[in-house]
Design an enzyme around this catalytic site. Structure first.
Site, mmCIF file in Angstrom:
data_model
loop_
_atom_site.group_PDB
_atom_site.id
_atom_site.type_symbol
_atom_site.label_atom_id
_atom_site.label_comp_id
_atom_site.label_asym_id
_atom_site.label_seq_id
_atom_site.Cartn_x
_atom_site.Cartn_y
_atom_site.Cartn_z
ATOM 1 N N SER A 176 -14.978 -26.252 -38.552
ATOM 2 C CA SER A 176 -14.314 -26.123 -37.430
ATOM 3 C C SER A 176 -13.590 -24.678 -37.080
ATOM 4 C CB SER A 176 -13.292 -27.040 -37.281
ATOM 5 O OG SER A 176 -12.257 -26.990 -38.277
ATOM 6 N N HIS B 154 -17.981 -31.678 -35.533
ATOM 7 C CA HIS B 154 -18.563 -30.720 -34.704
ATOM 8 C C HIS B 154 -20.018 -30.402 -34.721
ATOM 9 C CE1 HIS B 154 -14.326 -29.328 -34.192
ATOM 10 N NE2 HIS B 154 -14.022 -29.664 -35.328
ATOM 11 N N LYS C 37 -15.310 -35.565 -29.535
ATOM 12 C CA LYS C 37 -15.664 -34.070 -29.021
ATOM 13 C C LYS C 37 -16.827 -34.036 -28.226
ATOM 14 C CE LYS C 37 -13.178 -32.452 -33.166
ATOM 15 N NZ LYS C 37 -12.494 -33.575 -33.486
#
Length: 384
Positions: A178, A206, A238
């Site tokens: 990240s 992610h 996300k």
């Protein structure tokens, strides 16, 4: 006095350039932000596909609220597991190619539930040195022997696995790191897990929605099979644009987590509204090739625009583009200069990253446009 100790430590954080400051936004999540009346272009968000304020998700949430209300009322194993939760779990399993999926309220809670349910005393966890804080905390909570290998170093990991006499072994890694934006060597990790009879737990916070065919994640990006020893954790706040997380895997191991993951068992199930929004999100992700293409175009624009400057970008192939500065105070000064020019880029400092590697973390999304990225490039070149 005990509170004086806290104030002294807060003062030390301020002195060392490590104190974090929270800002309140007065616009929905998106590239255009407003803080204290100031309009800003935000490069802070992990809303990689621009789905957090997408009309289709909003409509699905509204319809879900009308049909199911806003609360689940209990934990999943009592009476809080509603039809939208069950439908979403099946849809996530189908989407990722695994036999079953299990919903969690957050990615942090998912990791805290998975690792201690699989290993404990007399076992060993082999973790990448740059893993997310939730993975580090999960290992500590498990009470297993913690062994950290140098970032992405398969040879070092192989030696550690070969030397271990632990009852059970678990390899633990982010898929996309990240703060650096780089990818874990997932094919090599899976090969080592097979050879040394270890679990492989991958946190794809992610990568899910962004990487791989139709955004199916880092496992799909590397074209890896849904192996029985592989557990795949993806977050849903996300790229998916909403909230929550899931873990997907073989039926037996998901059954076990349902019985033993304390952060699943002992918490109220998430709102059915979120589950309804996420069902629409999965459809948008699967049909989102145009969004992902735009994201990679903007990433190339940023990297090409900063080439030849003093700013050092890490070799990230993802939407996370870290600009290394080094000194904490200098990083804060650059972030402040950007902010004064209407550009919001977070300054990341220790302990989130290693001492001496403070950075700007530029997060690009499919909702940004070329003019916004060009503005960021121009100001960074000016500051350089």
């Amino acid at each position: 006095m005990i509170w004086e100790e806290l104030q002294s430590e807060l003062d030390a954080l301020q002195r060392d350039g490590l104190r974090r400051n929270r800002r309140t936004l007065s616009l929905p999540c998106g590239p255009q932000a407003r803080v204290d009346g100031r309009p800003l272009i935000s490069f802070c968000s992990n809303d990689y596909l621009g789905l957090a304020n997408d009309p289709a998700l909003i409509e699905a949430a509204c319809a879900g609220a009308r049909a199911w209300g806003v609360g689940s009322g209990a934990s999943h194993l009592v009476s809080g597991h509603l039809a939208p939760h069950a439908a979403l779990e099946q849809k996530l399993a189908d989407f990722t190619g695994f036999a079953r999926a299990l919903l969690f309220s957050t990615g942090y809670m998912a990791n805290l539930g998975i690792v201690p349910a699989l290993v404990g005393r007399r076992d060993a966890v082999f973790a990448d040195r740059l893993n997310h804080a939730s993975l580090i905390d999960a290992v500590q909570l498990s009470r297993a022997d913690s062994q950290r290998y140098p970032h992405g170093d398969l040879a070092a990991l192989e030696r550690m696995l070969a030397d271990s006499r632990a009852r059970r072994k678990l390899i633990l890694s982010d898929a996309v790191f990240s703060m650096d934006g780089d990818l874990a060597p997932l094919p090599g990790l899976l090969e080592l897990a097979e050879r040394f009879d270890a679990w492989l737990v991958i946190d794809d916070a992610h990568g899910f929605g962004v990487l791989g065919a139709q955004g199916r994640g880092s496992i799909a990006h590397f074209q890896l099979p849904a192996a029985r020893r592989l557990l795949y954790m993806g977050t849903l706040g996300k790229a998916a644009g909403a909230a929550g997380a899931f873990v997907a895997g073989d039926t037996t191991v998901i059954d076990w987590l349902e019985q033993r993951a304390r952060s699943y068992i002992f918490t109220t199930a998430a709102s059915p509204v979120i589950a309804c929004a996420l069902a629409a999100s999965l459809d948008a992700i699967a049909a989102g090739d145009a969004r992902r293409t735009r994201l990679w175009q903007l990433t190339a624009q940023l990297r090409n625009g900063l080439a030849g400057t003093r700013w050092r970008l890490l070799p990230s192939p993802t939407a996370i583009q870290p600009v290394i500065i080094g000194d904490n105070h200098e990083t804060l000064r650059v972030a402040s200069a950007l902010y004064e020019r209407g550009l919001w880029v977070p300054a990341i400092r220790p302990p989130t990253v290693a001492k001496g590697s403070a950075r700007l973390r530029v997060s690009l999304t499919a909702s940004h446009d070329q003019a916004q990225v060009a503005r960021l490039v121009d100001v960074l070149r000016e500051l350089a």
